[in-house]
Design an enzyme around this catalytic site. Structure first.
Site, PDB file in Angstrom:
ATOM      1  CB  CYS A   5      -5.185  -9.039   1.666  1.00 45.22           C
ATOM      2  SG  CYS A   5      -5.614  -7.373   1.152  1.00 45.22           S
ATOM      3  CB  CYS A   8      -7.126  -7.860   4.875  1.00 44.52           C
ATOM      4  SG  CYS A   8      -8.479  -8.061   3.707  1.00 44.52           S
ATOM      5  CG  ASP A  31       0.647   5.031  -1.488  1.00 45.89           C
ATOM      6  OD1 ASP A  31       1.826   4.627  -1.449  1.00 45.89           O
ATOM      7  OD2 ASP A  31      -0.193   4.574  -2.271  1.00 45.89           O
ATOM      8  N   GLY A  94      -2.308  -1.381 -13.749  1.00 45.47           N
ATOM      9  CA  GLY A  94      -1.347  -0.877 -12.770  1.00 45.47           C
ATOM     10  C   GLY A  94      -1.662  -1.261 -11.337  1.00 45.47           C
ATOM     11  CB  THR A  96       0.877  -3.147  -7.100  1.00 47.99           C
ATOM     12  OG1 THR A  96       0.556  -2.045  -6.248  1.00 47.99           O
ATOM     13  CG2 THR A  96       1.504  -2.643  -8.393  1.00 47.99           C
ATOM     14  CG  HIS A  99      -8.370  -4.856   0.014  1.00 50.31           C
ATOM     15  ND1 HIS A  99      -8.542  -5.591   1.176  1.00 50.31           N
ATOM     16  CD2 HIS A  99      -9.227  -3.811   0.114  1.00 50.31           C
ATOM     17  CE1 HIS A  99      -9.467  -5.032   1.929  1.00 50.31           C
ATOM     18  NE2 HIS A  99      -9.900  -3.930   1.301  1.00 50.31           N
ATOM     19  CG  HIS A 101      -6.369   0.469  -3.315  1.00 52.12           C
ATOM     20  ND1 HIS A 101      -6.158  -0.827  -3.754  1.00 52.12           N
ATOM     21  CD2 HIS A 101      -5.452   1.231  -3.966  1.00 52.12           C
ATOM     22  CE1 HIS A 101      -5.157  -0.849  -4.617  1.00 52.12           C
ATOM     23  NE2 HIS A 101      -4.716   0.401  -4.779  1.00 52.12           N
ATOM     24  CG  HIS A 103      -4.174   5.540  -5.525  1.00 48.35           C
ATOM     25  ND1 HIS A 103      -2.886   5.287  -5.088  1.00 48.35           N
ATOM     26  CD2 HIS A 103      -4.611   4.378  -6.079  1.00 48.35           C
ATOM     27  CE1 HIS A 103      -2.566   4.023  -5.379  1.00 48.35           C
ATOM     28  NE2 HIS A 103      -3.596   3.457  -5.977  1.00 48.35           N
TER      29      HIS A 103
HETATM   30  P1  5GP Z   1      -2.216   0.169  -6.765  1.00 45.42           P
HETATM   31  O1  5GP Z   1      -1.047   0.234  -7.723  1.00 45.42           O
HETATM   32  O2  5GP Z   1      -2.581  -1.260  -6.411  1.00 45.42           O
HETATM   33  O3  5GP Z   1      -3.382   0.988  -7.214  1.00 45.42           O
HETATM   34  O4  5GP Z   1      -1.708   0.889  -5.464  1.00 45.42           O
HETATM   35  C1  5GP Z   1      -1.230   0.237  -4.325  1.00 45.42           C
HETATM   36  C2  5GP Z   1      -0.615   1.308  -3.460  1.00 45.42           C
HETATM   37  O5  5GP Z   1      -0.433   0.769  -2.178  1.00 45.42           O
HETATM   38  C3  5GP Z   1       0.745   1.814  -3.939  1.00 45.42           C
HETATM   39  O6  5GP Z   1       0.670   3.216  -4.161  1.00 45.42           O
HETATM   40  C4  5GP Z   1       1.686   1.460  -2.801  1.00 45.42           C
HETATM   41  O7  5GP Z   1       2.645   2.460  -2.564  1.00 45.42           O
HETATM   42  C5  5GP Z   1       0.739   1.305  -1.634  1.00 45.42           C
HETATM   43  N1  5GP Z   1       1.182   0.350  -0.620  1.00 45.42           N
HETATM   44  C6  5GP Z   1       1.611  -0.929  -0.836  1.00 45.42           C
HETATM   45  N2  5GP Z   1       1.901  -1.520   0.344  1.00 45.42           N
HETATM   46  C7  5GP Z   1       1.646  -0.592   1.310  1.00 45.42           C
HETATM   47  C8  5GP Z   1       1.751  -0.620   2.742  1.00 45.42           C
HETATM   48  O8  5GP Z   1       2.154  -1.612   3.360  1.00 45.42           O
HETATM   49  N3  5GP Z   1       1.418   0.507   3.404  1.00 45.42           N
HETATM   50  C9  5GP Z   1       0.966   1.631   2.752  1.00 45.42           C
HETATM   51  N4  5GP Z   1       0.663   2.697   3.508  1.00 45.42           N
HETATM   52  N5  5GP Z   1       0.841   1.693   1.408  1.00 45.42           N
HETATM   53  C10 5GP Z   1       1.171   0.583   0.703  1.00 45.42           C
HETATM   54 ZN    ZN Z   2      -7.817  -7.469   1.612  1.00 49.20          ZN
END
Ligand code: 5GP
Ligand code: ZN
Length: 136
Positions: A5, A8, A31, A94, A96, A99, A101, A103
């Site tokens: 992950c 993590c 992000d 949406g 991706t 884990h 989180h 925004h």
């Molecule tokens: P989700 O679509 O799962 O709600 O958002 C995942 C977010 O994690 C996305 O906005 C993506 O840009 C961000 N993200 C993915 N991998 C990384 C990373 O390695 N570092 C950082 N800082 N953000 C990440």
């Molecule tokens: Zn995790």
């Protein structure tokens, strides 16, 4: 913790990130694909997939301080007039990174509508300056 992950890995220091807040239970970092300048992810250290996963109630309690601190920091340092909170549960919504989180998106008064998850290119180019503004 989950070995595969990315959040993590970031929370445990095994992968880099532009941190703006860290405590024993959670952390907040910029992000890499910001939708707005200062787009921050607030992440509990506990690995749970989403709000429906086992352990989510504990993770929610653990992330509260980080959410509040981050919202205050974005308002104070980036002159955000408001903060939007987005949170996705499951691929269909949406998500991706699986884990849990949150925004946090700083919003200036009169900001354009948040109609999609399209990256703001200018905000991406200025990630280092934004990080400096939030941590200096
Ligand atoms: P989700 O679509 O799962 O709600 O958002 C995942 C977010 O994690 C996305 O906005 C993506 O840009 C961000 N993200 C993915 N991998 C990384 C990373 O390695 N570092 C950082 N800082 N953000 C990440
Ligand atoms: Zn995790």
């Amino acid at each position: 913790m989950s070995d595969h992950c990315i959040f993590c890995a970031i929370a445990s220091g095994r992968a880099p990130a532009r941190f703006i807040y860290i405590d024993d239970n959670a952390c907040a970092f910029l992000d890499i694909n910001p939708l707005r300048t200062g787009h921050t992810l607030v992440v509990p250290r506990r690995h749970v997939r989403d709000l429906a996963d086992q352990g989510a109630a504990e993770a929610l309690a653990e992330v509260g301080l980080a959410l509040q601190h981050t919202a205050r920091l974005l308002r104070a340092r980036l002159d955000a007039d408001g903060i939007s909170v987005l949170q996705a549960n499951g691929a269909a919504a949406g998500q991706t990174v699986f884990h849990l989180h949150f925004h946090l998106l700083p919003r200036p008064a009169g900001d354009r509508q948040l109609t999609d998850w399209t990256e703001d290119r200018q905000a991406r180019k200025t990630l280092d300056e934004t990080h400096q503004a939030l941590t200096s």
